[in-house]
Scaffold this active site. Structure first.
Site, PDB file in Angstrom:
ATOM      1  N   LYS A 104       0.849  -1.195   0.000  1.00 21.31           N
ATOM      2  CA  LYS A 104       0.000   0.000   0.000  1.00 21.31           C
ATOM      3  C   LYS A 104       0.874   1.230   0.000  1.00 21.31           C
ATOM      4  O   LYS A 104       2.007   1.203   0.501  1.00 21.31           O
ATOM      5  CB  LYS A 104      -0.895   0.033   1.241  1.00 21.31           C
ATOM      6  CG  LYS A 104      -2.132   0.879   1.069  1.00 21.31           C
ATOM      7  CD  LYS A 104      -3.217   0.138   0.303  1.00 21.31           C
ATOM      8  CE  LYS A 104      -4.450   0.964   0.094  1.00 21.31           C
ATOM      9  NZ  LYS A 104      -5.549   0.124  -0.439  1.00 21.31           N
TER      10      LYS A 104
HETATM   11  P1  NAD Z   1     -13.045   7.913  -2.655  1.00 21.85           P
HETATM   12  O1  NAD Z   1     -12.046   8.930  -2.343  1.00 21.85           O
HETATM   13  O2  NAD Z   1     -13.521   7.760  -4.053  1.00 21.85           O
HETATM   14  O3  NAD Z   1     -14.356   8.160  -1.746  1.00 21.85           O
HETATM   15  C1  NAD Z   1     -14.300   8.256  -0.349  1.00 21.85           C
HETATM   16  C2  NAD Z   1     -15.660   8.735   0.154  1.00 21.85           C
HETATM   17  O4  NAD Z   1     -15.635   8.758   1.594  1.00 21.85           O
HETATM   18  C3  NAD Z   1     -16.009  10.161  -0.274  1.00 21.85           C
HETATM   19  O5  NAD Z   1     -17.419  10.242  -0.450  1.00 21.85           O
HETATM   20  C4  NAD Z   1     -15.584  11.000   0.945  1.00 21.85           C
HETATM   21  O6  NAD Z   1     -16.267  12.246   1.047  1.00 21.85           O
HETATM   22  C5  NAD Z   1     -15.979  10.069   2.062  1.00 21.85           C
HETATM   23  N1  NAD Z   1     -15.253  10.321   3.316  1.00 21.85           N
HETATM   24  C6  NAD Z   1     -13.939  10.611   3.488  1.00 21.85           C
HETATM   25  N2  NAD Z   1     -13.665  10.765   4.798  1.00 21.85           N
HETATM   26  C7  NAD Z   1     -14.828  10.544   5.445  1.00 21.85           C
HETATM   27  C8  NAD Z   1     -15.202  10.553   6.821  1.00 21.85           C
HETATM   28  N3  NAD Z   1     -14.308  10.808   7.765  1.00 21.85           N
HETATM   29  N4  NAD Z   1     -16.489  10.265   7.127  1.00 21.85           N
HETATM   30  C9  NAD Z   1     -17.405   9.993   6.166  1.00 21.85           C
HETATM   31  N5  NAD Z   1     -17.104   9.971   4.855  1.00 21.85           N
HETATM   32  C10 NAD Z   1     -15.848  10.256   4.514  1.00 21.85           C
HETATM   33  O7  NAD Z   1     -12.459   6.538  -2.084  1.00 21.85           O
HETATM   34  P2  NAD Z   1     -12.806   5.056  -2.529  1.00 21.85           P
HETATM   35  O8  NAD Z   1     -11.836   4.633  -3.565  1.00 21.85           O
HETATM   36  O9  NAD Z   1     -14.274   4.940  -2.778  1.00 21.85           O
HETATM   37  O10 NAD Z   1     -12.415   4.257  -1.204  1.00 21.85           O
HETATM   38  C11 NAD Z   1     -13.312   4.134  -0.103  1.00 21.85           C
HETATM   39  C12 NAD Z   1     -12.859   2.984   0.782  1.00 21.85           C
HETATM   40  O11 NAD Z   1     -12.829   1.778   0.008  1.00 21.85           O
HETATM   41  C13 NAD Z   1     -11.456   3.138   1.379  1.00 21.85           C
HETATM   42  O12 NAD Z   1     -11.437   2.531   2.654  1.00 21.85           O
HETATM   43  C14 NAD Z   1     -10.605   2.317   0.422  1.00 21.85           C
HETATM   44  O13 NAD Z   1      -9.402   1.862   1.036  1.00 21.85           O
HETATM   45  C15 NAD Z   1     -11.545   1.192   0.117  1.00 21.85           C
HETATM   46  N6  NAD Z   1     -11.221   0.471  -1.113  1.00 21.85           N
HETATM   47  C16 NAD Z   1     -11.153   1.129  -2.314  1.00 21.85           C
HETATM   48  C17 NAD Z   1     -10.877   0.409  -3.476  1.00 21.85           C
HETATM   49  C18 NAD Z   1     -10.884   1.047  -4.839  1.00 21.85           C
HETATM   50  O14 NAD Z   1     -10.794   0.315  -5.838  1.00 21.85           O
HETATM   51  N7  NAD Z   1     -11.028   2.361  -4.957  1.00 21.85           N
HETATM   52  C19 NAD Z   1     -10.636  -0.968  -3.402  1.00 21.85           C
HETATM   53  C20 NAD Z   1     -10.712  -1.611  -2.158  1.00 21.85           C
HETATM   54  C21 NAD Z   1     -11.007  -0.874  -1.033  1.00 21.85           C
END
Ligand code: NAD
Length: 435
Positions: A104
């Site tokens: 990561k």
């Molecule tokens: P992103 O940046 O596209 O979206 C994150 C969302 O969470 C946004 O709506 C943001 O406003 C909100 N957010 C941020 N901080 C917050 C808080 N303190 N309280 C409430 N909402 C909050 O990110 P993403 O890619 O959708 O990732 C979201 C989660 O999924 C993360 O934990 C990431 O590690 C996990 N994840 C992502 C992927 C991927 O392919 N993008 C894969 C596996 C896991």
């Protein structure tokens, strides 16, 4: 413990150890990352000022194959968080049986305060900083919070410029034009939607009309919400960092998606006028959208819903709020949203949790498909990608359920961890210790 994701990950491993068939010495080895690089990133911003950022890349374990894991841009990034996320990637790739280890990356920054040029400079500087660690056969980054296909394009370009030729397979989650695969952007959300459907089948419950609350309406949360809405579920709440929108009759997920895609915040969506009349919605086949209420992220977590999907940051379901939760099931789209102390209460309360390492594995599965296509200089149609995603995540779900039922384990997380730890430990045993 709730504040330290790495301690949380170690405690999750400890919970699984008594049920896992893993040599204790190897188990201890698995608690330590192979290496973490910390980089200092001076960047000249559009404003003319030089700002010094800090970034990390952790390579947790490579016994099963090259390191694989996303890159996160967020103000709360820490070395411990990056190491925890790299550990979770290791268990995830093992659970869904991909030939990868786990890694990561993260940069401490507030992307909202940076221009597109600033983000490009920061991304290129970070890529240069970790350049000697990554590579198509060594360590393959991908998007995570606040990073996207454009970020991956800059990373791929920077790496390729130093190599002297294009190296698309150094990152996944790229734009289609430079070797990305169709289906990657929505893949994690699609995986979340598939495992939610599988969970309902397993519990012999009907997903049609089931109420869903989604914390975090970014890449993962919005795609999961859209696909669950299309499957007939009722998405009653969704949030971003500014707050949550709540409508017990169901939110208009498409309208919400369009608002967020246009750069809008949830608090603005709730404060605004209804975006269409009810009649328009009915004739366009959309939800019975009315005017949603604004609630807080904390209130969203305690809604009385059939499924709660945390899809934002880690450590949101804690010992402090877990007894107030009223959801009957939780599907962890975010990495590490539940602390171990809260997990024990969820098990005791018989609330089924599909753990993160299974629920959000859709992204890395499709990243793997992209990497394979790049290596073969070939591209697959969306139908092939989605079918392969469904097959692989479905198989991991079935294996987790089988492990849970056959070994009579306390919860699905323990089942998923025992499988992942046993597979990773077995790779270590075959390879041995060298030098
Ligand atoms: P992103 O940046 O596209 O979206 C994150 C969302 O969470 C946004 O709506 C943001 O406003 C909100 N957010 C941020 N901080 C917050 C808080 N303190 N309280 C409430 N909402 C909050 O990110 P993403 O890619 O959708 O990732 C979201 C989660 O999924 C993360 O934990 C990431 O590690 C996990 N994840 C992502 C992927 C991927 O392919 N993008 C894969 C596996 C896991």
């Amino acid at each position: 413990m709730a504040d330290d994701p790495f301690e949380n990950m170690l405690a999750q491993m400890d919970r699984a150890e008594e049920y896992a068939d893993v040599d204790h010495g190897i188990f201890e080895r698995l608690k330590h990352p192979e290496r973490t690089l910390k980089v200092t990133l001076p960047v000249e911003l559009d404003s003319g000022e030089v700002e010094v950022f800090e970034g990390y890349r952790c390579q947790f374990d490579s016994a099963r194959g090259p390191f694989k894991g996303g890159v996160r841009f967020h103000p709360s990034v820490t070395q411990r968080e990056v190491e925890a996320l790299a550990g979770w990637m290791t268990w995830k790739t093992a659970l869904v049986d991909l030939p990868y280890g786990g890694a990561k990356g993260g940069v401490i920054c507030e992307p909202k305060d940076l221009t597109k040029n600033d983000l490009e400079s920061l991304t290129r500087r970070y890529t240069e900083g970790i350049r000697r660690m990554i590579g198509p056969e060594t360590d393959v980054p991908a998007p995570d919070m606040n990073t996207n296909p454009q970020t991956m394009a800059w990373m791929m370009d920077t790496y390729s410029m130093y190599e002297g030729h294009s190296v698309p397979q150094v990152v996944t989650g790229k734009p289609l034009e430079i070797g990305g695969t169709p289906g990657r952007v929505a893949a994690t959300g699609r995986g979340v939607s598939i495992v939610t459907e599988r969970l309902f089948e397993y519990l012999d419950r009907d997903l049609s009309g089931a109420s869903v609350a989604v914390q975090g309406f970014g890449n993962v949360g919005s795609n999961a919400a859209r696909l669950l809405d299309e499957s007939g579920a009722r998405v009653v709440a969704a949030s971003d960092v500014s707050g949550a929108a709540y409508d017990p009759d169901g939110l208009d997920v498409a309208a919400l998606g369009a608002h967020v895609d246009a750069g809008g915040l949830m608090e603005e969506y709730v404060a605004g006028e209804p975006r269409a009349t009810l009649e328009d919605r009915r004739t366009s086949g959309g939800n019975q959208y009315d005017d949603p209420d604004q609630i807080t992220n904390e209130e969203l977590l305690t809604l009385d819903v059939d499924v709660l999907i945390p899809a934002a940051v880690e450590g949101v379901i804690t010992a402090e709020n877990v007894r107030d939760l009223r959801a009957s099931a939780i599907v962890e789209a975010a990495n590490g949203p539940t602390t171990v102390a809260a997990d024990e209460v969820l098990t005791e309360r018989d609330i089924q949790v599909v753990p993160d390492i299974l629920a959000n594995a859709g992204g890395v599965i499709v990243s793997y498909l992209e990497w394979v296509q790049n290596a073969q200089e070939f591209s697959w149609p969306l139908e092939t990608v989605n079918a392969e995603l469904e097959r692989r995540i479905g198989k991991a779900f079935d294996q987790t359920i089988e492990q849970y039922d056959q070994k009579d384990l306390p919860d699905l997380r323990t089942a998923a961890y025992t499988l992942a730890l046993e597979r990773t430990a077995s790779a270590h045993e075959y390879r041995g210790l060298f030098p």
